[in-house]
Design a protein around this motif. Structure first.
Motif, PDB file in Angstrom:
ATOM      1  N   VAL A  47      39.490  41.884 111.599  1.00 54.94           N
ATOM      2  CA  VAL A  47      38.400  41.023 111.141  1.00 54.94           C
ATOM      3  C   VAL A  47      37.506  41.777 110.158  1.00 54.94           C
ATOM      4  CG1 VAL A  47      36.291  39.835 111.894  1.00 54.94           C
ATOM      5  CG2 VAL A  47      38.428  39.503 113.133  1.00 54.94           C
ATOM      6  N   LEU A  48      37.221  43.043 110.441  1.00 55.51           N
ATOM      7  CA  LEU A  48      36.404  43.850 109.527  1.00 55.51           C
ATOM      8  C   LEU A  48      37.087  43.998 108.170  1.00 55.51           C
ATOM      9  CD1 LEU A  48      33.969  45.638 108.903  1.00 55.51           C
ATOM     10  CD2 LEU A  48      35.240  47.549 109.886  1.00 55.51           C
ATOM     11  N   GLY A  49      38.369  44.283 108.168  1.00 61.76           N
ATOM     12  CA  GLY A  49      39.097  44.413 106.901  1.00 61.76           C
ATOM     13  C   GLY A  49      39.059  43.137 106.086  1.00 61.76           C
ATOM     14  N   LEU A  57      37.196  42.472 102.432  1.00 60.95           N
ATOM     15  CA  LEU A  57      37.896  41.936 101.264  1.00 60.95           C
ATOM     16  C   LEU A  57      37.241  40.643 100.772  1.00 60.95           C
ATOM     17  CD1 LEU A  57      41.590  42.576 102.354  1.00 60.95           C
ATOM     18  CD2 LEU A  57      40.278  43.831 100.629  1.00 60.95           C
ATOM     19  N   LEU A  58      36.988  39.725 101.696  1.00 67.07           N
ATOM     20  CA  LEU A  58      36.355  38.458 101.301  1.00 67.07           C
ATOM     21  C   LEU A  58      34.908  38.663 100.877  1.00 67.07           C
ATOM     22  CD1 LEU A  58      37.763  36.022 104.012  1.00 67.07           C
ATOM     23  CD2 LEU A  58      38.490  36.291 101.630  1.00 67.07           C
ATOM     24  N   ALA A  72      25.854  40.612 102.414  1.00 69.91           N
ATOM     25  CA  ALA A  72      25.588  41.951 102.941  1.00 69.91           C
ATOM     26  C   ALA A  72      25.232  41.895 104.425  1.00 69.91           C
ATOM     27  CB  ALA A  72      24.461  42.614 102.151  1.00 69.91           C
ATOM     28  N   CYS A  73      24.424  40.927 104.810  1.00 72.79           N
ATOM     29  CA  CYS A  73      24.048  40.787 106.230  1.00 72.79           C
ATOM     30  C   CYS A  73      25.279  40.536 107.102  1.00 72.79           C
ATOM     31  CB  CYS A  73      23.038  39.665 106.401  1.00 72.79           C
ATOM     32  SG  CYS A  73      21.408  40.057 105.761  1.00 72.79           S
ATOM     33  N   VAL A  74      26.162  39.664 106.639  1.00 79.17           N
ATOM     34  CA  VAL A  74      27.381  39.378 107.407  1.00 79.17           C
ATOM     35  C   VAL A  74      28.236  40.640 107.521  1.00 79.17           C
ATOM     36  CG1 VAL A  74      29.539  38.067 107.397  1.00 79.17           C
ATOM     37  CG2 VAL A  74      27.387  36.923 106.877  1.00 79.17           C
ATOM     38  N   LEU A  75      28.409  41.360 106.413  1.00 80.06           N
ATOM     39  CA  LEU A  75      29.206  42.587 106.450  1.00 80.06           C
ATOM     40  C   LEU A  75      28.589  43.629 107.377  1.00 80.06           C
ATOM     41  CD1 LEU A  75      30.405  43.180 102.792  1.00 80.06           C
ATOM     42  CD2 LEU A  75      31.796  42.795 104.814  1.00 80.06           C
ATOM     43  N   THR A 113      29.346  45.645 114.702  1.00 82.26           N
ATOM     44  CA  THR A 113      30.044  45.139 115.886  1.00 82.26           C
ATOM     45  C   THR A 113      31.390  45.831 116.064  1.00 82.26           C
ATOM     46  OG1 THR A 113      28.968  42.992 115.625  1.00 82.26           O
ATOM     47  CG2 THR A 113      30.943  43.062 116.990  1.00 82.26           C
ATOM     48  N   THR A 114      32.125  45.978 114.981  1.00 84.08           N
ATOM     49  CA  THR A 114      33.437  46.620 115.063  1.00 84.08           C
ATOM     50  C   THR A 114      33.321  48.070 115.511  1.00 84.08           C
ATOM     51  OG1 THR A 114      34.311  45.185 113.346  1.00 84.08           O
ATOM     52  CG2 THR A 114      35.509  47.231 113.765  1.00 84.08           C
ATOM     53  N   TYR A 115      32.413  48.814 114.908  1.00 80.18           N
ATOM     54  CA  TYR A 115      32.278  50.217 115.288  1.00 80.18           C
ATOM     55  C   TYR A 115      31.742  50.355 116.710  1.00 80.18           C
ATOM     56  CZ  TYR A 115      33.566  51.134 110.555  1.00 80.18           C
ATOM     57  OH  TYR A 115      34.258  51.171 109.386  1.00 80.18           O
TER      58      TYR A 115
END
Length: 172
Positions: A33-35, A39-40, A90-93, A99-101
């Motif tokens: 999901v992070l990747g 990209l998106l 940026a906020c979403v990223l 969350t991922t880390y």
């Protein structure tokens, strides 16, 4: 042809149901999901920043680098969004990256804790099996200390208690 084959093997290894614990699969999905979000998000920030005055995220390679910086919360400051749409991306990223880390860190901690629990479980089984065979796991000194405490407890229960103020040993 080589890249898709490698990607396919990695995906199968990460998301296979057999032999993988839940936290490893969760980390795999979160990383995927992070990747995809990076990209998106790179594409979306370029689209949002296009035509904006003083925009510095105008090419996809720059935006991809910026998305990696943002998702990892490094934020060098070399590239940054100037429009509201870019800042929302940026906020979403940031949210997805943090969350991922966090999930990766939790998975590593879970792995360490489960290894220690397994070690303690095996030790407990060995102690119980040894006790069932009549084996003793304490040394002579530990047994002497236990015997001494047992004598003190019997004296206290009988109302005699240890001698006080004599400066000597209570059991002689």
């Amino acid at each position: 042809m080589f890249v898709p084959a490698v990607v396919t093997r990695v995906m199968q290894a990460l998301f296979a149901r057999e032999g993988r614990s839940l936290h490893v699969r969760a980390v795999g999905w979160a990383t995927l999901v992070l990747g995809v979000a990076m990209l998106l998000g790179s594409y979306a920030v370029v689209a949002a920043e296009r035509g904006a005055a003083s925009a510095n995220l105008t090419t996809y390679p720059r935006a991809l680098w910026w998305s990696v910086e943002t998702a990892t919360t490094v934020g060098y400051g070399d590239f940054y969004p100037v429009t509201l749409g870019g800042r929302l991306v940026a906020c979403v990223l940031m949210f997805v990256g943090i969350t991922t880390y966090g999930m990766v860190t939790a998975a590593i901690a879970t792995w360490f804790v489960s290894r220690e629990q397994q070690r303690q479980h095996r030790l407990g089984q060995a102690l119980r099996a040894g006790a069932a065979r009549g084996e003793r796991w304490v040394g002579e000194e530990a047994e002497a200390v236990h015997a001494r405490f047992d004598r003190l407890e019997r004296m206290i229960a009988a109302g005699g208690g240890p001698a006080r103020g004599a400066g000597g040993d209570a059991d002689g």
